[in-house]
Design a protein around this motif. Sequence first.
Motif, PDB file in Angstrom:
ATOM      1  N   GLU A  52       0.808  -1.218   0.000  1.00 52.30           N
ATOM      2  CA  GLU A  52       0.000   0.000   0.000  1.00 52.30           C
ATOM      3  C   GLU A  52       0.848   1.278   0.000  1.00 52.30           C
ATOM      4  OE1 GLU A  52       0.484  -1.584   4.152  1.00 52.30           O
ATOM      5  OE2 GLU A  52      -0.258  -2.459   2.281  1.00 52.30           O
ATOM      6  N   GLU A  53       2.140   1.152   0.255  1.00 55.59           N
ATOM      7  CA  GLU A  53       3.024   2.322   0.285  1.00 55.59           C
ATOM      8  C   GLU A  53       3.999   2.381  -0.889  1.00 55.59           C
ATOM      9  OE1 GLU A  53       4.955   2.607   4.112  1.00 55.59           O
ATOM     10  OE2 GLU A  53       3.113   2.024   5.151  1.00 55.59           O
ATOM     11  N   ARG A  54       4.060   1.353  -1.695  1.00 58.58           N
ATOM     12  CA  ARG A  54       5.090   1.313  -2.730  1.00 58.58           C
ATOM     13  C   ARG A  54       4.882   2.330  -3.844  1.00 58.58           C
ATOM     14  NH1 ARG A  54       4.306  -4.774  -4.850  1.00 58.58           N
ATOM     15  NH2 ARG A  54       2.207  -4.525  -5.678  1.00 58.58           N
ATOM     16  N   ALA A  55       3.639   2.632  -4.211  1.00 61.61           N
ATOM     17  CA  ALA A  55       3.403   3.629  -5.271  1.00 61.61           C
ATOM     18  C   ALA A  55       3.972   4.986  -4.855  1.00 61.61           C
ATOM     19  CB  ALA A  55       1.918   3.743  -5.583  1.00 61.61           C
ATOM     20  N   ALA A  56       3.789   5.352  -3.598  1.00 57.09           N
ATOM     21  CA  ALA A  56       4.321   6.624  -3.104  1.00 57.09           C
ATOM     22  C   ALA A  56       5.849   6.611  -3.089  1.00 57.09           C
ATOM     23  CB  ALA A  56       3.780   6.923  -1.714  1.00 57.09           C
ATOM     24  N   LEU A  57       6.447   5.499  -2.710  1.00 55.55           N
ATOM     25  CA  LEU A  57       7.908   5.383  -2.689  1.00 55.55           C
ATOM     26  C   LEU A  57       8.473   5.551  -4.095  1.00 55.55           C
ATOM     27  CD1 LEU A  57      10.490   4.621  -1.008  1.00 55.55           C
ATOM     28  CD2 LEU A  57      10.094   2.288  -1.795  1.00 55.55           C
ATOM     29  N   ILE A  58       7.880   4.862  -5.046  1.00 50.72           N
ATOM     30  CA  ILE A  58       8.356   4.939  -6.434  1.00 50.72           C
ATOM     31  C   ILE A  58       8.137   6.335  -6.998  1.00 50.72           C
ATOM     32  CG2 ILE A  58       7.979   4.065  -8.771  1.00 50.72           C
ATOM     33  CD1 ILE A  58       7.316   1.326  -7.375  1.00 50.72           C
ATOM     34  N   ALA A  59       6.995   6.948  -6.713  1.00 55.12           N
ATOM     35  CA  ALA A  59       6.708   8.294  -7.202  1.00 55.12           C
ATOM     36  C   ALA A  59       7.679   9.323  -6.620  1.00 55.12           C
ATOM     37  CB  ALA A  59       5.269   8.684  -6.868  1.00 55.12           C
ATOM     38  N   ALA A  60       8.096   9.123  -5.383  1.00 55.04           N
ATOM     39  CA  ALA A  60       9.009  10.065  -4.732  1.00 55.04           C
ATOM     40  C   ALA A  60      10.411  10.019  -5.331  1.00 55.04           C
ATOM     41  CB  ALA A  60       9.080   9.778  -3.233  1.00 55.04           C
ATOM     42  N   GLU A  61      10.872   8.839  -5.747  1.00 55.69           N
ATOM     43  CA  GLU A  61      12.214   8.681  -6.308  1.00 55.69           C
ATOM     44  C   GLU A  61      12.188   7.694  -7.477  1.00 55.69           C
ATOM     45  OE1 GLU A  61      15.643   8.728  -3.502  1.00 55.69           O
ATOM     46  OE2 GLU A  61      14.076   8.326  -2.008  1.00 55.69           O
ATOM     47  N   PRO A  62      11.583   8.085  -8.612  1.00 50.37           N
ATOM     48  CA  PRO A  62      11.433   7.148  -9.730  1.00 50.37           C
ATOM     49  C   PRO A  62      12.751   6.732 -10.387  1.00 50.37           C
ATOM     50  CG  PRO A  62      10.736   9.345 -10.371  1.00 50.37           C
ATOM     51  CD  PRO A  62      11.003   9.388  -8.888  1.00 50.37           C
ATOM     52  N   ASP A  63      13.820   7.493 -10.187  1.00 47.78           N
ATOM     53  CA  ASP A  63      15.115   7.095 -10.737  1.00 47.78           C
ATOM     54  C   ASP A  63      15.780   6.000  -9.910  1.00 47.78           C
ATOM     55  OD1 ASP A  63      14.864   8.908 -12.785  1.00 47.78           O
ATOM     56  OD2 ASP A  63      16.044  10.457 -11.776  1.00 47.78           O
ATOM     57  N   LEU A  64      15.325   5.854  -8.673  1.00 45.66           N
ATOM     58  CA  LEU A  64      15.912   4.870  -7.767  1.00 45.66           C
ATOM     59  C   LEU A  64      15.049   3.615  -7.659  1.00 45.66           C
ATOM     60  CD1 LEU A  64      17.970   3.935  -5.641  1.00 45.66           C
ATOM     61  CD2 LEU A  64      16.750   5.352  -3.970  1.00 45.66           C
ATOM     62  N   PHE A  65      13.758   3.797  -7.445  1.00 40.24           N
ATOM     63  CA  PHE A  65      12.855   2.672  -7.182  1.00 40.24           C
ATOM     64  C   PHE A  65      12.029   2.296  -8.401  1.00 40.24           C
ATOM     65  CE2 PHE A  65      13.448   4.794  -3.056  1.00 40.24           C
ATOM     66  CZ  PHE A  65      14.027   3.745  -2.369  1.00 40.24           C
ATOM     67  N   LEU A  66      11.661   1.013  -8.476  1.00 39.95           N
ATOM     68  CA  LEU A  66      10.824   0.533  -9.562  1.00 39.95           C
ATOM     69  C   LEU A  66       9.961  -0.612  -9.063  1.00 39.95           C
ATOM     70  CD1 LEU A  66      12.832  -1.807 -11.854  1.00 39.95           C
ATOM     71  CD2 LEU A  66      14.014  -0.515 -10.106  1.00 39.95           C
ATOM     72  N   LEU A  67       8.881  -0.852  -9.782  1.00 38.95           N
ATOM     73  CA  LEU A  67       8.009  -1.966  -9.438  1.00 38.95           C
ATOM     74  C   LEU A  67       8.730  -3.283  -9.687  1.00 38.95           C
ATOM     75  CD1 LEU A  67       4.592  -0.862 -10.960  1.00 38.95           C
ATOM     76  CD2 LEU A  67       5.133  -1.133  -8.528  1.00 38.95           C
ATOM     77  N   PRO A  68       8.361  -4.305  -8.929  1.00 43.86           N
ATOM     78  CA  PRO A  68       8.932  -5.629  -9.189  1.00 43.86           C
ATOM     79  C   PRO A  68       8.332  -6.196 -10.473  1.00 43.86           C
ATOM     80  CG  PRO A  68       7.266  -5.761  -7.473  1.00 43.86           C
ATOM     81  CD  PRO A  68       7.437  -4.301  -7.792  1.00 43.86           C
ATOM     82  N   PRO A  69       8.871  -7.302 -10.963  1.00 41.60           N
ATOM     83  CA  PRO A  69       8.273  -7.957 -12.133  1.00 41.60           C
ATOM     84  C   PRO A  69       6.796  -8.272 -11.864  1.00 41.60           C
ATOM     85  CG  PRO A  69      10.379  -8.962 -11.600  1.00 41.60           C
ATOM     86  CD  PRO A  69      10.053  -8.015 -10.483  1.00 41.60           C
ATOM     87  N   THR A  70       6.010  -8.364 -12.903  1.00 40.82           N
ATOM     88  CA  THR A  70       4.565  -8.583 -12.793  1.00 40.82           C
ATOM     89  C   THR A  70       4.221  -9.752 -11.874  1.00 40.82           C
ATOM     90  OG1 THR A  70       4.303  -7.700 -15.010  1.00 40.82           O
ATOM     91  CG2 THR A  70       2.457  -8.952 -14.133  1.00 40.82           C
ATOM     92  N   ALA A  71       4.958 -10.833 -11.961  1.00 45.94           N
ATOM     93  CA  ALA A  71       4.679 -12.011 -11.132  1.00 45.94           C
ATOM     94  C   ALA A  71       4.842 -11.732  -9.640  1.00 45.94           C
ATOM     95  CB  ALA A  71       5.589 -13.164 -11.543  1.00 45.94           C
ATOM     96  N   ASP A  72       5.602 -10.701  -9.282  1.00 42.38           N
ATOM     97  CA  ASP A  72       5.851 -10.386  -7.872  1.00 42.38           C
ATOM     98  C   ASP A  72       5.003  -9.235  -7.341  1.00 42.38           C
ATOM     99  OD1 ASP A  72       7.725 -12.396  -7.709  1.00 42.38           O
ATOM    100  OD2 ASP A  72       9.402 -11.073  -8.193  1.00 42.38           O
ATOM    101  N   LEU A  73       4.124  -8.672  -8.163  1.00 41.50           N
ATOM    102  CA  LEU A  73       3.304  -7.540  -7.719  1.00 41.50           C
ATOM    103  C   LEU A  73       2.354  -7.909  -6.583  1.00 41.50           C
ATOM    104  CD1 LEU A  73       2.423  -5.772 -11.078  1.00 41.50           C
ATOM    105  CD2 LEU A  73       3.897  -4.907  -9.244  1.00 41.50           C
ATOM    106  N   ARG A  74       2.009  -9.163  -6.457  1.00 43.60           N
ATOM    107  CA  ARG A  74       1.092  -9.584  -5.387  1.00 43.60           C
ATOM    108  C   ARG A  74       1.769  -9.588  -4.018  1.00 43.60           C
ATOM    109  NH1 ARG A  74       1.246 -15.929  -7.082  1.00 43.60           N
ATOM    110  NH2 ARG A  74       3.463 -16.070  -6.684  1.00 43.60           N
ATOM    111  N   PHE A  75       3.092  -9.529  -4.004  1.00 44.76           N
ATOM    112  CA  PHE A  75       3.837  -9.559  -2.748  1.00 44.76           C
ATOM    113  C   PHE A  75       4.151  -8.146  -2.247  1.00 44.76           C
ATOM    114  CE2 PHE A  75       5.283 -13.458  -5.018  1.00 44.76           C
ATOM    115  CZ  PHE A  75       4.684 -14.387  -4.179  1.00 44.76           C
ATOM    116  N   ASN A  76       4.513  -8.059  -0.994  1.00 50.34           N
ATOM    117  CA  ASN A  76       5.006  -6.806  -0.411  1.00 50.34           C
ATOM    118  C   ASN A  76       6.445  -6.644  -0.883  1.00 50.34           C
ATOM    119  OD1 ASN A  76       2.693  -6.112   1.154  1.00 50.34           O
ATOM    120  ND2 ASN A  76       3.262  -7.672   2.636  1.00 50.34           N
TER     121      ASN A  76
END
Length: 113
Positions: A52-76
């Motif tokens: 629930e917090e990862r979208a904000a983390l990625i938006a705050a520093e998009p050059d550093l953080f990224l979403l995991p592969p699609t298969a791992d999106l269900r995990f924290n």
Amino acid sequence: MVTVAEVRALARTLPRTTEHLIRDRVKFRVGSIVYVAFSRDESTMGFGYPKEERAALIAAEPDLFLLPPTADLRFNWVCCHLDRLDHGHMTELVSEAWRMVVPRFLARQRLGQ
């Protein structure tokens, strides 16, 4: 820039952590739960992080953080580029990922939370 060796040095100090090499990927876990894992080329690090917090983390520093592969999106889980990560930030991320997978009393003893 952070290296796998630096993460390993920190992870070894965290109680109940074990290191594993699974399909040519270094992973750190507590019991059967992985809390930090590296890509095969060791250019990215995935780590436990509240969904629930990862979208904000990625938006705050998009050059550093990224979403995991699609298969791992269900995990924290979130990923980051190691060449853009500093040691202090790595320490915080790895410690918090570890905190998510250990009993609360152990996290309080180690991190005082």
